[in-house]
Design an enzyme around this catalytic site. Structure first.
Site, PDB file in Angstrom:
ATOM      1  N   ASP A   1      83.260  -7.465  30.482  1.00 30.67           N
ATOM      2  CA  ASP A   1      83.018  -8.343  28.997  1.00 30.67           C
ATOM      3  C   ASP A   1      83.131  -9.826  29.246  1.00 30.67           C
ATOM      4  OD1 ASP A   1      85.802  -8.547  29.391  1.00 30.67           O
ATOM      5  OD2 ASP A   1      86.432  -7.886  27.576  1.00 30.67           O
TER       6      ASP A   1
ATOM      7  N   CYS B   1      94.832 -21.274  52.791  1.00 31.76           N
ATOM      8  CA  CYS B   1      93.723 -20.676  52.399  1.00 31.76           C
ATOM      9  C   CYS B   1      92.695 -19.973  53.288  1.00 31.76           C
ATOM     10  CB  CYS B   1      92.903 -21.565  51.601  1.00 31.76           C
ATOM     11  SG  CYS B   1      93.768 -22.012  50.191  1.00 31.76           S
TER      12      CYS B   1
END
Length: 216
Positions: free
Chosen positions: A132, A48
């Site tokens: 949205d 990561c």
């Protein structure tokens, strides 16, 4: 039964969380932008760490696409601040916020909503949200396999193109390649909508349903 997490088309939970750049409410953070949420099993995991460094380098590319980035792990904000300064990552990530602990979710926990199996199986996930606030794409990676940011940019380009044009992107599509006319668009409308022309690929069956046009 346990919830499976977010499904495509679901609205993003409007959670509040403490981050490395202050307290946010997720919908306000996204505003009118697209958004990508990256989940991480824990801070300071080697794979990561390389991903955060890559995200920082690509921040201008995401910004050009009107995409905001945010990342989630189960560790504290202080850990996130330390992680963002780890050697090899350079400056702290622009516009990339590490959310704090999962208890800050309004309904249930962030972990349960975004990554219901996080505590059982270490993995990393990518969530792409549209303006949205609905989930447009989700990719699940094992923690031992780093995410491919070239692919993430590619799918963002596809999602944005197909959201606003009546096209789909074929296998291995890259920006600039021809795109496919959606099957629901009649031929006469397609010719009007795509003045660069519509062409079909010949198939052994003789059917003409693979309709292509230069990228609009």
């Amino acid at each position: 039964a346990a919830m499976p997490g977010l499904l495509l088309g679901d609205e993003a939970p409007n959670f509040e969380a403490e981050t490395t750049q202050g307290r946010i409410r997720f919908h306000d953070f996204l505003g009118d932008s697209w958004g990508i949420l990256f989940s991480h099993p824990r801070d300071f995991t080697p794979v990561c760490t390389t991903e955060l460094g890559r995200a920082a380098k690509l921040a201008p590319e995401f910004s050009k696409r009107n995409v905001k980035m945010i990342a989630l792990s189960i560790d504290s904000v202080q850990d996130h601040l330390s992680w963002s300064k780890v050697r090899g990552m350079g400056r702290p990530l622009p516009r990339k916020r590490r959310c704090s602990r999962a208890e800050q979710m309004q309904q249930g926990s962030l972990t349960n909503i975004f990554c219901p199996a996080l505590t059982l199986f270490p993995f990393a996930q990518v969530f792409v949200f549209g303006p949205d606030k609905k989930l447009k794409l989700s990719i699940l990676y094992p923690a031992t396999t780093g995410r491919n940011f070239d692919e993430i940019l590619r799918v963002v380009d596809s999602l944005q193109l197909t959201a606003y044009k009546k096209v789909a992107t074929p296998v291995d599509w890259k920006p600039g390649d021809s795109v496919m006319v959606v099957p629901t668009l009649p031929d006469d409308e397609a010719k009007k909508l795509f003045p660069k022309g519509v062409f079909t690929k010949d198939l052994p069956s003789g059917k003409k349903y693979l309709r292509y046009t230069p990228q609009p």
